[in-house]
Design a protein around this motif. Structure first.
Motif, PDB file in Angstrom:
ATOM      1  N   VAL A  34      74.657  42.503  36.519  1.00 42.03           N
ATOM      2  CA  VAL A  34      73.410  43.062  36.678  1.00 42.03           C
ATOM      3  C   VAL A  34      72.972  43.181  34.972  1.00 42.03           C
ATOM      4  O   VAL A  34      73.669  43.802  34.382  1.00 42.03           O
ATOM      5  CB  VAL A  34      73.546  44.190  37.258  1.00 42.03           C
ATOM      6  CG1 VAL A  34      72.305  44.969  37.151  1.00 42.03           C
ATOM      7  CG2 VAL A  34      73.751  43.991  38.772  1.00 42.03           C
TER       8      VAL A  34
ATOM      9  N   THR B 138      70.104  45.348  33.139  1.00 43.21           N
ATOM     10  CA  THR B 138      69.166  46.355  33.210  1.00 43.21           C
ATOM     11  C   THR B 138      68.577  46.845  31.792  1.00 43.21           C
ATOM     12  O   THR B 138      69.021  46.601  30.782  1.00 43.21           O
ATOM     13  CB  THR B 138      69.912  47.634  34.140  1.00 43.21           C
ATOM     14  OG1 THR B 138      68.795  48.560  34.442  1.00 43.21           O
ATOM     15  CG2 THR B 138      70.845  48.420  33.000  1.00 43.21           C
TER      16      THR B 138
ATOM     17  N   ARG C 177      70.990  49.916  44.478  1.00 45.88           N
ATOM     18  CA  ARG C 177      72.206  50.419  44.398  1.00 45.88           C
ATOM     19  C   ARG C 177      73.520  49.542  44.603  1.00 45.88           C
ATOM     20  O   ARG C 177      74.549  49.411  44.304  1.00 45.88           O
ATOM     21  CB  ARG C 177      72.301  51.837  45.490  1.00 45.88           C
ATOM     22  CG  ARG C 177      71.533  52.621  45.044  1.00 45.88           C
ATOM     23  CD  ARG C 177      71.777  54.071  45.745  1.00 45.88           C
ATOM     24  NE  ARG C 177      70.954  55.178  45.704  1.00 45.88           N
ATOM     25  CZ  ARG C 177      71.519  56.204  44.702  1.00 45.88           C
ATOM     26  NH1 ARG C 177      72.748  55.707  44.129  1.00 45.88           N
ATOM     27  NH2 ARG C 177      70.870  56.973  44.277  1.00 45.88           N
TER      28      ARG C 177
ATOM     29  N   LEU D 136      74.218  47.205  41.997  1.00 46.56           N
ATOM     30  CA  LEU D 136      75.017  47.742  40.600  1.00 46.56           C
ATOM     31  C   LEU D 136      76.322  48.066  41.248  1.00 46.56           C
ATOM     32  O   LEU D 136      77.258  48.010  40.449  1.00 46.56           O
ATOM     33  CB  LEU D 136      74.377  49.264  40.349  1.00 46.56           C
ATOM     34  CG  LEU D 136      73.081  49.058  39.685  1.00 46.56           C
ATOM     35  CD1 LEU D 136      72.249  50.585  39.675  1.00 46.56           C
ATOM     36  CD2 LEU D 136      73.115  48.465  38.415  1.00 46.56           C
ATOM     37  N   ASP D 137      76.782  48.561  42.384  1.00 45.42           N
ATOM     38  CA  ASP D 137      77.983  48.712  43.008  1.00 45.42           C
ATOM     39  C   ASP D 137      78.664  47.780  43.145  1.00 45.42           C
ATOM     40  O   ASP D 137      79.951  47.670  42.726  1.00 45.42           O
ATOM     41  CB  ASP D 137      77.783  49.246  44.571  1.00 45.42           C
ATOM     42  CG  ASP D 137      77.187  50.768  44.343  1.00 45.42           C
ATOM     43  OD1 ASP D 137      77.636  51.572  43.293  1.00 45.42           O
ATOM     44  OD2 ASP D 137      76.660  51.233  45.658  1.00 45.42           O
TER      45      ASP D 137
ATOM     46  N   ALA E 208      78.405  44.640  41.025  1.00 43.63           N
ATOM     47  CA  ALA E 208      78.383  44.146  39.806  1.00 43.63           C
ATOM     48  C   ALA E 208      79.719  44.145  39.145  1.00 43.63           C
ATOM     49  O   ALA E 208      80.659  45.399  39.335  1.00 43.63           O
ATOM     50  CB  ALA E 208      77.434  44.630  38.878  1.00 43.63           C
TER      51      ALA E 208
ATOM     52  N   ILE F  79      77.691  45.032  33.726  1.00 46.97           N
ATOM     53  CA  ILE F  79      76.264  45.698  33.759  1.00 46.97           C
ATOM     54  C   ILE F  79      75.969  45.383  32.306  1.00 46.97           C
ATOM     55  O   ILE F  79      76.790  45.823  31.364  1.00 46.97           O
ATOM     56  CB  ILE F  79      76.086  46.955  34.232  1.00 46.97           C
ATOM     57  CG1 ILE F  79      76.540  46.992  35.781  1.00 46.97           C
ATOM     58  CG2 ILE F  79      74.636  47.331  33.894  1.00 46.97           C
ATOM     59  CD1 ILE F  79      76.417  48.369  36.200  1.00 46.97           C
TER      60      ILE F  79
ATOM     61  N   CYS G   6      73.336  46.540  29.550  1.00 43.55           N
ATOM     62  CA  CYS G   6      72.262  47.369  29.295  1.00 43.55           C
ATOM     63  C   CYS G   6      71.300  46.943  27.865  1.00 43.55           C
ATOM     64  O   CYS G   6      71.957  46.998  27.040  1.00 43.55           O
ATOM     65  CB  CYS G   6      72.651  48.902  29.208  1.00 43.55           C
ATOM     66  SG  CYS G   6      73.900  49.244  30.498  1.00 43.55           S
TER      67      CYS G   6
ATOM     68  N   LEU H  41      74.129  53.946  38.120  1.00 39.17           N
ATOM     69  CA  LEU H  41      74.741  53.169  36.884  1.00 39.17           C
ATOM     70  C   LEU H  41      76.040  53.903  36.411  1.00 39.17           C
ATOM     71  O   LEU H  41      77.013  53.005  36.234  1.00 39.17           O
ATOM     72  CB  LEU H  41      73.714  53.242  35.600  1.00 39.17           C
ATOM     73  CG  LEU H  41      74.136  52.592  34.515  1.00 39.17           C
ATOM     74  CD1 LEU H  41      74.359  51.145  34.692  1.00 39.17           C
ATOM     75  CD2 LEU H  41      72.982  52.741  33.392  1.00 39.17           C
TER      76      LEU H  41
ATOM     77  N   SER I 116      79.144  53.031  39.029  1.00 41.26           N
ATOM     78  CA  SER I 116      79.290  51.680  39.007  1.00 41.26           C
ATOM     79  C   SER I 116      80.550  51.476  38.236  1.00 41.26           C
ATOM     80  O   SER I 116      80.775  51.992  37.176  1.00 41.26           O
ATOM     81  CB  SER I 116      78.254  50.827  38.784  1.00 41.26           C
ATOM     82  OG  SER I 116      79.024  49.483  38.791  1.00 41.26           O
TER      83      SER I 116
ATOM     84  N   LYS J  40      80.528  47.583  31.149  1.00 40.91           N
ATOM     85  CA  LYS J  40      79.142  47.721  30.593  1.00 40.91           C
ATOM     86  C   LYS J  40      79.255  47.356  28.979  1.00 40.91           C
ATOM     87  O   LYS J  40      79.877  47.701  28.487  1.00 40.91           O
ATOM     88  CB  LYS J  40      78.650  49.248  30.759  1.00 40.91           C
ATOM     89  CG  LYS J  40      78.591  49.569  32.169  1.00 40.91           C
ATOM     90  CD  LYS J  40      78.136  51.105  32.430  1.00 40.91           C
ATOM     91  CE  LYS J  40      78.197  51.515  33.704  1.00 40.91           C
ATOM     92  NZ  LYS J  40      79.466  51.555  34.273  1.00 40.91           N
TER      93      LYS J  40
END
Length: 363
Positions: free
Chosen positions: A41, A43, A102, A105-106, A108, A111, A113, A129, A132, A136
C-alpha cells in the motif's frame, strides 16, 4: 529481482551528473522489502496535493509493472485538479471507502508513506495505519521526520517528494520503468510543489530531471494546463471572490490575509481542492512577501501560508499554527473558532515584523 538495471542507472548518473544523494544502504533495504512483499500500500498525507498524489501514483505504477499487488490509499479524496493523472480513479480514499481502505492496510506486507513527516498528517486514518503490522517505509522532503517507519529516506533539501522518488527509482536500478505515465505523475509532483518552478527551484539538477522526463514523452505544457490552469466556473468564482472581497493587505508587514468562512464556502459549493493555489495569488502583488489563508472547516481552521525569499513561513506555522513545512510553503491547523484563529494571526504580527527585518525587507 530489482538489481538487474544497476548498470543502466550508473550510466545515467555518470552522463547526467546527478548526485546519488540517498544512502546506498537505505536503497538496498528498500529493494529487499519490496522484493519480499507482494501486497503493498502506498499512502500520503490528508488533503493530498500534486506532490503527494503524483509521487504515490508514480510509485504504484512501477510496483504494478513488477507484478506487485499495489494500490494507493489516501486519507481523503484528491483534488479535482488532478483528475487527468494516470490511474487517479484507482485511488482508495479512507474518508469515502473506510472498510476497503482498512482491509488494504490490514493485509499489506509493506506500506510506503510519501510526502509527510508526522503520523498525524494522515488524520483519521492514523489508527488504521498504526495498527497495521506491515513494514513501513517513509520517503519525504519535510524537516524533522518522526520515527514511525522501519526505513526513513528524508531529504528536506529536495524541492518535492516526487523528485526524491525519481532519484530513488534511479538508485534502485529502475530507470527503465519510468514510462510516459510514471513520468507524467513525477513531473506533476515536481511542478506543483514548486509553483510551476517559481520557488524552491534553483537546483540545476532539477532541470536535468525535467529534461529526462520530457525525453520520456511527457507534454509539460499540457500537464500545466490540466493541473494548474484549468478551473470550473464555481472554482473561478470562489477564488475571484476570495481575492476581491476576503483579502486584506497589511502594507507595513508586506503581508496578505485571505479568510473564507463556512458561509463563503457553501455559497460556492466548495469541495476539497477548489482553493488549490489560492494562497499563492497575493504574492503577485508588488511588495507582498508573506501570504496567509485561513479556511473554516467543520471542526477546525485550515491554515496555508506562502512566502518569498528567506522569509520563514515554516517557523511561523510551527510556532503558531500547529504545523510546519518548508521555508516558503507551510501550513497548519487550529482547533478553534474563526475569530480565535484571527487572534492567533494578530499575535504573529510582531514575529512577521521581526522576520522582515532579518531578511532585510523594508518595513
Amino acid at each position: 529481482m530489482l538489481h538487474h538495471l544497476h548498470d543502466a542507472t550508473y550510466r545515467f548518473h555518470r552522463t547526467a551528473m546527478l548526485k546519488q544523494i540517498i544512502d546506498p544502504k537505505l536503497v538496498k533495504s528498500v529493494i529487499e522489502l519490496i522484493d519480499i512483499n507482494d501486497r503493498i500500500v502506498v499512502t500520503c498525507h490528508k488533503s493530498p496535493d500534486g506532490d503527494a498524489i503524483g509521487s504515490s501514483l508514480a510509485l504504484t505504477l512501477i510496483l504494478k509493472a513488477f507484478g506487485k499487488n499495489a494500490c494507493v490509499v489516501t486519507p481523503d479524496r484528491p483534488p479535482k485538479s488532478l483528475n487527468s493523472l494516470p490511474a487517479i480513479h484507482s485511488i482508495v480514499p479512507f474518508s469515502q471507502q473506510e472498510e476497503t481502505a482498512r482491509n488494504l492496510l490490514d493485509n499489506a506486507g509493506l506500506i510506503i508513506c510519501l510526502d509527510f513527516n508526522a503520523i498525524n498528517r494522515v488524520d483519521k486514518m492514523r489508527p488504521a495505519l498504526e495498527a497495521s503490522n506491515a513494514k513501513k517505509i517513509l520517503i519525504d522532503h519535510h524537516r524533522g521526520p518522526e520515527s514511525f517507519s522501519d526505513i526513513t529516506i528524508s531529504h528536506p533539501e529536495q524541492s518535492s517528494t516526487a523528485v526524491l522518488l525519481y532519484r530513488l527509482i534511479f538508485q534502485m536500478g529502475l530507470a527503465e520503468m519510468i514510462n510516459h505515465d510514471v513520468a507524467t505523475c513525477i513531473y506533476t509532483g515536481m511542478m506543483t510543489d514548486t509553483g510551476n518552478f517559481s520557488f524552491n527551484s534553483n537546483d540545476p539538477e532539477l532541470y536535468l530531471i525535467v529534461a529526462d522526463l520530457i525525453r520520456r514523452g511527457i507534454d509539460k505544457d499540457d500537464i500545466y494546463k490540466k493541473v494548474m490552469n484549468t478551473k470550473s466556473e464555481s472554482v473561478l468564482k470562489l477564488q475571484s471572490y476570495a481575492i476581491a472581497e476576503k483579502m486584506t493587505i497589511y502594507p507595513h508587514l508586506h503581508t496578505a490575509l485571505i479568510v473564507l468562512n463556512a458561509d463563503d464556502l457553501a455559497r460556492f459549493s466548495y469541495v476539497p481542492g477548489d482553493d488549490e493555489g489560492l494562497v499563492n495569488e497575493p504574492l503577485a502583488i508588488e511588495g507582498i512577501v508573506y501570504s496567509v489563508y485561513l479556511r473554516q472547516d467543520s471542526h477546525q481552521i485550515k491554515v496555508s501560508t506562502r512566502s518569498v525569499g528567506n522569509f520563514r513561513a515554516d517557523l511561523i506555522c510551527n510556532n503558531f499554527y500547529n504545523g510546519g513545512g518548508h521555508i516558503n510553503a507551510a501550513g497548519g491547523e487550529l482547533q478553534c473558532p474563526l475569530d480565535k484563529a484571527l487572534e492567533v494571526f494578530n499575535r504573529t504580527k510582531p514575529v512577521i515584523e521581526e522576520y522582515l527585518k532579518e531578511t532585510n525587507t523594508q518595513i
